[in-house]
Scaffold this motif. Structure first.
Motif, PDB file in Angstrom:
ATOM      1  N   GLU A 175       3.418  -2.678  11.815  1.00 29.91           N
ATOM      2  CA  GLU A 175       3.529  -2.185  11.276  1.00 29.91           C
ATOM      3  C   GLU A 175       2.156  -0.926  11.051  1.00 29.91           C
ATOM      4  O   GLU A 175       1.726  -1.518   9.562  1.00 29.91           O
ATOM      5  CB  GLU A 175       4.871  -1.200  10.648  1.00 29.91           C
ATOM      6  N   ALA A 176       1.350   0.039  11.123  1.00 34.88           N
ATOM      7  CA  ALA A 176       0.631   0.802  10.985  1.00 34.88           C
ATOM      8  C   ALA A 176       0.002   2.287  10.973  1.00 34.88           C
ATOM      9  O   ALA A 176       0.991   2.873  11.940  1.00 34.88           O
ATOM     10  CB  ALA A 176      -1.118   0.137  11.236  1.00 34.88           C
ATOM     11  N   HIS A 177      -0.308   3.438  10.137  1.00 30.98           N
ATOM     12  CA  HIS A 177      -0.494   4.195  10.569  1.00 30.98           C
ATOM     13  C   HIS A 177      -1.976   4.877  10.330  1.00 30.98           C
ATOM     14  O   HIS A 177      -2.524   4.325   9.575  1.00 30.98           O
ATOM     15  CB  HIS A 177       0.663   4.802   9.179  1.00 30.98           C
ATOM     16  N   SER A 205      -4.343   2.201   8.749  1.00 33.20           N
ATOM     17  CA  SER A 205      -3.286   1.184   7.351  1.00 33.20           C
ATOM     18  C   SER A 205      -2.176   0.788   7.273  1.00 33.20           C
ATOM     19  O   SER A 205      -1.379   0.366   8.145  1.00 33.20           O
ATOM     20  CB  SER A 205      -3.388   1.826   6.336  1.00 33.20           C
ATOM     21  N   PHE A 206      -2.857  -1.052   6.955  1.00 30.71           N
ATOM     22  CA  PHE A 206      -1.453  -1.850   7.633  1.00 30.71           C
ATOM     23  C   PHE A 206      -0.422  -1.762   5.927  1.00 30.71           C
ATOM     24  O   PHE A 206      -1.223  -1.548   4.841  1.00 30.71           O
ATOM     25  CB  PHE A 206      -1.750  -3.259   8.014  1.00 30.71           C
ATOM     26  N   PRO A 241       0.619  -1.410   0.019  1.00 30.67           N
ATOM     27  CA  PRO A 241       0.110  -0.142  -0.544  1.00 30.67           C
ATOM     28  C   PRO A 241       0.650   1.339  -0.701  1.00 30.67           C
ATOM     29  O   PRO A 241       2.307   1.218   0.370  1.00 30.67           O
ATOM     30  CB  PRO A 241      -0.353  -0.352   0.895  1.00 30.67           C
ATOM     31  N   GLU A 256       1.209   3.824   2.145  1.00 27.14           N
ATOM     32  CA  GLU A 256       2.526   4.111   2.923  1.00 27.14           C
ATOM     33  C   GLU A 256       3.524   3.656   3.058  1.00 27.14           C
ATOM     34  O   GLU A 256       4.310   3.420   4.189  1.00 27.14           O
ATOM     35  CB  GLU A 256       1.064   3.979   4.315  1.00 27.14           C
ATOM     36  N   PHE A 257       3.533   2.344   2.301  1.00 22.82           N
ATOM     37  CA  PHE A 257       4.520   1.859   2.939  1.00 22.82           C
ATOM     38  C   PHE A 257       4.880   1.191   1.984  1.00 22.82           C
ATOM     39  O   PHE A 257       6.281   0.213   1.421  1.00 22.82           O
ATOM     40  CB  PHE A 257       4.198   0.592   3.182  1.00 22.82           C
TER      41      PHE A 257
END
Lengths: 298, 184
Positions: B42-44, B69-70, A293, A295-296
């Motif tokens: 980890e998630a944001h 979100s992961f 995704p 964000e990563f």
């Protein structure tokens, strides 16, 4: 006098505001609720047991499937109660977007290769966008690679093909219960016997009831509508468990179907539950994240 | 009557032109991280609602669990369905107060150490917490930051037997909110 009263009044108002400052701050930042909330995890796998569920592989995820149906348990000790005669399918599914997925696989039964597409048309949601159900379309083309039974006569490539089309309609009724209806149309270009129909209509019904946080009971039934096929073959009934452990979903079940893909188990099930033609089977699916995704991503 | 009007005007005017007392954001950031033998988690979340009252020292934030979100979509599903049970407990929130308010001058740009005491609610369980953080005061905004540890067991978040010992029992939470003055 009026002025004094007014001043006191203002001061009073100001002091009451102060008293509940923390609560006010909380009220001020408001609700975090999104405009539309979508149902998630209607089913834990892209299959209820044998048949398709409304779920797709997540966007950017590759799923590796191992599907296995042992022979019927009533065939006795010589075949070790079905362990000697098994059908296996190995498959891959990939989520291209949030709503589009494709799959390929090969099943040992009739040495069949199949390719599929699943499209999420509608998602169950509440809020601004409101929908009581999720609807997906599943389409599959299967190619039998068996040697021709009669190599002397003219054989056409198209005779090897059969197709499945399904509309999957599901609703997550509560966090523990989901139900699905699956109207199905199967077309075979060539059938074995003159009594076999090229076009077979069926309707599937299935559900998932959670027994614990990670285990659910899944039941699935396909009712064949086409009269002749319904007379010659049996409806497929599967009862099983879904067990989730992190990146895997294990599905263990009992079924009267030897076939694994829709073109096989919907119109060509011959086993009868009451005669003990019960196959033990399992699906193991493993997820791999190929596309992270936003964000990563680095 | 004229005097009353004048007084009202004056009060309103003062509240308009005085320094903003409240700071707010709707897109603060909260992340969490844990590194267990089996899974790095980890998630944001970039949709954190937060507010600060610089006069009283009150500080709050609220976050929607489903908007974390992961990296792995399956992990996100498990987080919502089995761990924090988002359908039942949609939000996590914090209501607290800066206890060393006198050490912080919100009108002078600098970085200040802050002590914050309050109540953290996750998974429907409210626990008192005392943490340290920093406030970075700039001319137009206040950025609040804090990193702290949370024990899953404290908030009745259970780790299934099969993965006990493989998933960390404590997770590190990072809160980073960029608050902007609220003009009445």
């Amino acid at each position: 006098m009026k002025t004094i009263v007014a001043t006191l009044l203002l001061l009073f108002c100001a002091s009451t505001l102060r008293l509940t400052a923390q609560d006010n701050l909380m009220d001020m930042i408001g609700d975090t609720k999104p405009a539309t909330e979508y149902a998630y995890a209607t089913f834990k796998s892209t299959r209820i047991s044998l048949g398709q569920s409304v779920e797709n592989p997540p966007n950017g995820n590759l799923i590796f499937d191992v599907q296995h149906h042992f022979g019927p348990g009533n065939i006795g000790f010589n075949d070790f109660f079905g362990l000697d005669q098994a059908t296996t399918r190995l498959g891959l599914q990939y989520g291209i977007t949030d709503w589009l997925a494709v799959g390929v696989g090969r099943s040992t039964l009739e040495k069949t290769v199949n390719g599929s597409v699943k499209i999420k048309l509608l998602r169950q949601s509440t809020g601004e966008a409101n929908s009581p159900v999720s609807i997906s379309y599943f389409g599959d083309a299967a190619l039998s690679t068996l040697k021709w039974a009669d190599p002397v006569r003219t054989n056409y490539f198209s005779s090897r093909l059969s197709f499945a089309n399904q509309v999957l309609i599901a609703r997550k009724l509560s966090k523990a219960l989901s139900l699905q209806l699956s109207p199905t149309y199967i077309h075979r270009n060539l059938v074995e016997k003159s009594t076999d129909e090229n076009d077979v209509f069926a309707v599937g019904a299935g559900g998932r009831a959670k027994l614990s946080k990670r285990i659910s009971l899944n039941v699935e039934y396909y009712y064949v509508l086409s009269a002749q096929t319904a007379k010659d073959y049996d409806n497929s009934l599967t009862v099983g468990l879904d067990i989730e452990t992190g990146g895997h979903v294990f599905q263990l079940f009992f079924t009267n179907s030897q076939g694994i893909i829709e073109e096989h188990f919907i119109p060509k099930t011959t086993g009868k539950w009451l005669n003990g033609d019960i196959h033990f089977g399992f699906n193991i699916s493993r997820n791999f994240v190929l596309k992270k995704p936003k964000e990563f991503r680095d | 009557m004229k005097k009353l009007l004048m007084l009202l005007t004056l009060t309103l005017a003062l509240s308009q032109f005085g320094q903003a007392q409240r700071y707010i954001t709707k897109n603060g950031h909260i992340s969490f991280y844990s590194d267990g033998p089996l899974e790095k988690i980890e998630a944001h979340n970039n949709q954190v609602n937060s507010a600060l009252d610089i006069k009283s020292g009150d500080f709050v934030f609220k976050v929607l669990m489903k908007s974390f979100s992961f990296e792995k979509a399956l992990m996100q599903e498990h987080f919502n369905e089995n761990y924090v049970e988002s359908d039942q407990f949609p939000n996590a929130s914090f209501v607290g107060k800066i206890t060393n308010l006198n050490d912080i001058n919100f009108t002078k740009p600098a970085t200040y150490e802050a002590m914050i005491e309050g109540k953290l609610t996750i998974h429907g369980v409210t626990k008192p917490v005392m943490e340290t953080g920093t406030f970075v005061v700039t001319s137009g905004a206040v950025e609040g930051k804090s990193v702290f540890m949370v024990k899953l067991a404290d908030y009745n978040i259970s780790i299934p037997g099969a993965v006990t010992g493989k998933i960390a029992e404590e997770i590190q939470i990072t809160v980073d909110v960029n608050l902007e003055p609220l003009n009445n």
